[in-house]
Design an enzyme around this catalytic site. Structure first.
Site, PDB file in Angstrom:
ATOM      1  N   HIS A 144       0.871  -1.168   0.000  1.00 53.17           N
ATOM      2  CA  HIS A 144       0.000   0.000   0.000  1.00 53.17           C
ATOM      3  C   HIS A 144       0.917   1.229   0.000  1.00 53.17           C
ATOM      4  O   HIS A 144       2.005   1.173   0.564  1.00 53.17           O
ATOM      5  CB  HIS A 144      -0.832  -0.057   1.288  1.00 53.17           C
ATOM      6  CG  HIS A 144      -1.922   0.960   1.398  1.00 53.17           C
ATOM      7  ND1 HIS A 144      -1.686   2.257   1.783  1.00 53.17           N
ATOM      8  CD2 HIS A 144      -3.258   0.857   1.201  1.00 53.17           C
ATOM      9  CE1 HIS A 144      -2.832   2.912   1.814  1.00 53.17           C
ATOM     10  NE2 HIS A 144      -3.806   2.095   1.465  1.00 53.17           N
ATOM     11  N   ASP A 221       3.008  -4.569   8.051  1.00 56.03           N
ATOM     12  CA  ASP A 221       1.756  -3.848   7.828  1.00 56.03           C
ATOM     13  C   ASP A 221       0.617  -4.847   8.034  1.00 56.03           C
ATOM     14  O   ASP A 221       0.330  -5.667   7.164  1.00 56.03           O
ATOM     15  CB  ASP A 221       1.735  -3.262   6.415  1.00 56.03           C
ATOM     16  CG  ASP A 221       0.427  -2.545   6.117  1.00 56.03           C
ATOM     17  OD1 ASP A 221      -0.511  -2.629   6.940  1.00 56.03           O
ATOM     18  OD2 ASP A 221       0.340  -1.902   5.054  1.00 56.03           O
ATOM     19  N   GLN A 224      -4.601  -5.374   7.021  1.00 59.43           N
ATOM     20  CA  GLN A 224      -5.608  -6.295   6.490  1.00 59.43           C
ATOM     21  C   GLN A 224      -5.652  -7.606   7.259  1.00 59.43           C
ATOM     22  O   GLN A 224      -6.656  -8.316   7.203  1.00 59.43           O
ATOM     23  CB  GLN A 224      -5.346  -6.581   4.994  1.00 59.43           C
ATOM     24  CG  GLN A 224      -5.500  -5.356   4.090  1.00 59.43           C
ATOM     25  CD  GLN A 224      -6.922  -4.818   4.044  1.00 59.43           C
ATOM     26  OE1 GLN A 224      -7.886  -5.521   4.346  1.00 59.43           O
ATOM     27  NE2 GLN A 224      -7.069  -3.555   3.670  1.00 59.43           N
ATOM     28  N   LYS A 247     -10.524  -0.401  10.089  1.00 59.97           N
ATOM     29  CA  LYS A 247     -10.625  -1.614   9.274  1.00 59.97           C
ATOM     30  C   LYS A 247     -10.970  -2.833  10.124  1.00 59.97           C
ATOM     31  O   LYS A 247     -11.338  -3.877   9.603  1.00 59.97           O
ATOM     32  CB  LYS A 247      -9.312  -1.864   8.525  1.00 59.97           C
ATOM     33  CG  LYS A 247      -9.043  -0.840   7.438  1.00 59.97           C
ATOM     34  CD  LYS A 247      -7.798  -1.193   6.671  1.00 59.97           C
ATOM     35  CE  LYS A 247      -7.253  -0.001   5.920  1.00 59.97           C
ATOM     36  NZ  LYS A 247      -7.970   0.264   4.666  1.00 59.97           N
ATOM     37  N   CYS A 387      -4.793   2.500  -3.650  1.00 58.14           N
ATOM     38  CA  CYS A 387      -3.556   3.001  -3.047  1.00 58.14           C
ATOM     39  C   CYS A 387      -2.391   2.040  -3.250  1.00 58.14           C
ATOM     40  O   CYS A 387      -1.539   1.891  -2.356  1.00 58.14           O
ATOM     41  CB  CYS A 387      -3.729   3.301  -1.557  1.00 58.14           C
ATOM     42  SG  CYS A 387      -4.969   4.549  -1.225  1.00 58.14           S
TER      43      CYS A 387
HETATM   44  C1  LIG Z   1      -2.484  -2.954   3.541  1.00 53.94           C
HETATM   45  C2  LIG Z   1      -2.807  -1.557   3.982  1.00 53.94           C
HETATM   46  N1  LIG Z   1      -1.851  -0.805   4.530  1.00 53.94           N
HETATM   47  C3  LIG Z   1      -2.081   0.443   4.958  1.00 53.94           C
HETATM   48  C4  LIG Z   1      -3.326   1.009   4.832  1.00 53.94           C
HETATM   49  C5  LIG Z   1      -3.525   2.404   5.328  1.00 53.94           C
HETATM   50  O1  LIG Z   1      -4.479   2.443   6.328  1.00 53.94           O
HETATM   51  P1  LIG Z   1      -5.027   3.835   6.860  1.00 53.94           P
HETATM   52  O2  LIG Z   1      -5.523   4.571   5.648  1.00 53.94           O
HETATM   53  O3  LIG Z   1      -6.114   3.476   7.786  1.00 53.94           O
HETATM   54  O4  LIG Z   1      -3.905   4.534   7.501  1.00 53.94           O
HETATM   55  C6  LIG Z   1      -4.344   0.270   4.254  1.00 53.94           C
HETATM   56  C7  LIG Z   1      -5.677   0.887   4.057  1.00 53.94           C
HETATM   57  O5  LIG Z   1      -6.164   1.039   2.956  1.00 53.94           O
HETATM   58  C8  LIG Z   1      -4.086  -1.046   3.825  1.00 53.94           C
HETATM   59  O6  LIG Z   1      -5.044  -1.790   3.276  1.00 53.94           O
END
Ligand SMILES: Cc1ncc(COP(=O)(O)O)c(C=O)c1O
Lengths: 438, 163
Positions: A144, A221, A224, A247, A387
């Site tokens: 991401h 990370d 998910q 999430k 993203c």
């Molecule tokens: C794998 C992953 N990493 C990071 C993020 C970023 O999360 P946030 O926008 O809540 O900071 C997301 C959210 O879309 C994600 O799916």
């Protein structure tokens, strides 16, 4: 939750879970029942989470860790109990959980703290984090943007080099490239536990083992994975991890940075100001112990309390049961899509080591148009690059549509989605020989 | 799917233009023309277009000789680019500038009506009226028009209006 649970839920019992999510009862677009398949972007909230946040404001709101009054005590108690709940969900100690605004904020806190160590801040203990020209930060091609850009910028600030591990045609990170890409020069290895595009779950052990061999820090990370899988950060052995409240059925505006206690103690702050200090003079300051060291300024207390309630809710469901339930959804999604002509999944096509996060392209129809027709059937999916532009570029596409599930997703949701998806190519008059756009 | 709502959005004209768009593919401008180029992206979906406008002087007035473009996009953005190409080719720059503004007005109508003169001026572009009901798609429809506006600005033609 409606039931008082002593046993973890079996798969069939997830039907009752749905009633815990008030929003799912609403209709969209001319009275169609909502089919919410965008949980990977943000999940809907169970009543217990909404209530916890409201209850905090109605009855306990006060500044935490300050004040000698009863409200301050209650607020502090709730705030810290939420930290315990979140820690328990992910197999961490409460002192290892730092509140942040979201996962992105958590990665930025970490990257900034490492940047500060690289400038010599934090004394000798922090030198283990310092980056300099010649050092490398390694990410993967599946990240991401939130787990990519902070590292790009950290490298730009410190002179370190960014490298990445590519992904396979199935969207899996190429674990067999660890040896040649993660070398003695690697200081930080940041990788996703599960891709928000392909749904592929990363085998963490070889990453941790390789990082250990070369003396690199690992950053997971877990955005998910935490909402959908059992996650035990101590057992996984990663050094840092990040995830978002929204999430995992919790509120927006709150997330967490996990760091192994010993590392958080050695890491300098990322942000400076009130509430993260011990002694302040006009010239300088000394900083609190973690986690407060990384929590500058008034915190998102009500949201943290809500995130704690979400963690408790998930713990009551049992993450094994959640994963099992969602595996069933994954199978139904993948099986149904496989039967449709001209629909191609970007990611693994079996439920093995994979989340119910299914991105796909429809031959001859752009993802935006796919999403529009699904929306007309009441089905909410995400369209775009989610993203993750480099990952999409890797597959030679600009955009995909993505269906993603959560604890409340049921088979009827999947069937409504598949039925609508099956009509897309017909609507746009696309046969196998004509293509509109991609 | 309520076919009617979708058919209102995706008028046949839009689908036809999307399938066989005009102006698709960058071609060299005629000798002597002033050329403006613009690159526009829709950050939400990653769609992008590179658009080139060629201007000649006709009695001292700038006239659009041709518009061409390449890029990736949904049917709405491709069809919009195609219709825009038709509406701009051969028109004097001031007229094109006015059409850009009219199209922007159309996209932000949200159900209201457009003055009849503007409807006439927009012609086929009126097929996009249904897009205004879907805020997330307005950017798709506007992508090409904003690129054209930017490209014109680069050759010194400043369509009226703000933004
Ligand atoms: C794998 C992953 N990493 C990071 C993020 C970023 O999360 P946030 O926008 O809540 O900071 C997301 C959210 O879309 C994600 O799916």
């Amino acid at each position: 939750m409606a039931l008082v649970m002593t046993e973890k839920l079996g798969t069939h019992e997830f039907a009752a879970v749905r009633a815990d999510f008030p929003l799912l009862a609403r209709n969209v677009r001319d009275g169609r029942p909502l089919v919410y398949l965008d949980s990977a972007a943000t999940a809907q909230k169970p009543e217990v989470v909404i209530d916890a946040e409201q209850d905090f404001y109605l009855h306990h709101n006060a500044a935490v860790h300050r004040g000698a009054h009863q409200l301050a005590e209650e607020a502090t108690e709730l705030f810290e109990r939420a930290r315990e709940s979140v820690a328990a969900l992910v197999g961490a100690d409460p002192g290892e959980i730092v509140w942040t605004g979201n996962a992105t904020g958590a990665i930025n806190v970490l990257a900034h703290a490492i940047g500060h160590a690289s400038l010599g801040r934090g004394g000798a203990a922090a030198q283990r984090f310092a980056l300099a020209p010649g050092d490398e930060v390694v990410v993967t091609g599946a990240e991401h943007h939130s787990n990519l850009i902070p590292w790009q910028e950290l490298c730009a600030r410190t002179g370190a080099t960014l490298r990445w591990i590519p992904v396979s045609d199935e969207g899996r990170i190429l674990t067999n490239r660890l040896e040649d890409i993660v070398t003695d020069r690697c200081r930080v290895l940041a990788f996703t536990h599960a891709s928000n595009v392909t749904g592929a779950v990363t085998p963490v052990a070889p990453f941790v083992a390789r990082a250990h061999d070369v003396g690199a820090l690992t950053v997971l990370d877990a955005c998910q994975s935490v909402p959908n899988l059992p996650v035990d950060l101590h057992a996984l052995g990663v050094d840092f991890a990040v995830f978002s409240g929204h999430k995992m059925l919790g509120p927006t505006g709150v997330g967490a940075l996990y760091g192994r206690r010993e590392l958080l103690e050695a890491l300098p702050p990322a942000n400076y100001g009130g509430l993260m200090v011990e002694v302040v003079t006009m010239e300088s300051a000394t900083y609190s112990m973690p986690p407060q060291r990384f929590e500058a300024g008034t915190q998102m207390v009500a949201q943290a309390v809500g995130m704690g309630a979400a963690a408790e809710y998930l713990r009551e469901l049992g993450m094994d049961a959640v994963a099992e339930h969602e595996r069933g959804i994954t199978g139904r999604l993948l099986g149904g899509i496989a039967e449709l002509d001209g629909v191609r999944v970007i990611g693994p096509t079996t439920s093995d080591q994979r989340l119910a996060v299914v991105s796909f392209v429809v031959d001859g129809v752009h993802a935006h148009d796919v999403g529009q027709l699904l929306d007309d059937a009441g089905v909410a999916v995400r369209v775009g690059h989610h993203c993750a532009q480099p990952l999409h570029r890797r597959f030679g596409i600009a955009a995909t549509a993505r269906a993603s599930a959560s604890v409340y997703t049921n088979e009827a949701d999947v069937d409504t989605f598949l039925e609508a998806l099956g009509r897309v190519r017909g609507f746009f008059g696309v046969s196998d020989r004509t293509a509109v756009a991609r | 799917m309520t076919v009617s709502a979708m058919e209102q959005l995706y008028q046949q004209l839009i689908l036809d233009h999307a399938r066989a768009p005009h102006g698709h593919g960058l071609v060299p401008a005629p000798d002597g023309d002033a050329v403006g180029e613009s690159f526009a992206v829709n950050p939400t979906c990653g769609d992008e277009v590179r658009l080139r406008v060629a201007l000649r002087l006709d009695d001292g007035r700038p006239v659009v000789d041709s518009v061409c473009w390449e890029g990736q996009g949904c049917s709405i953005s491709r069809a919009s680019l195609s219709v825009l190409t038709e509406l701009a080719d051969g028109q004097d720059a001031a007229t094109v500038g006015a059409r850009i503004e009219s199209f922007r007005t159309l996209m932000h109508l949200r159900g209201g009506g457009l003055e009849p003169e503007l409807e006439d001026e927009l012609g086929d572009a009126m097929a996009f009226a249904g897009v205004a009901k879907y805020p997330a798609r307005i950017k798709c429809a506007l992508l090409g028009w904003m690129a054209l506006r930017d490209a014109l600005t680069k050759v010194g033609v400043h369509p009226e209006g703000t933004e």
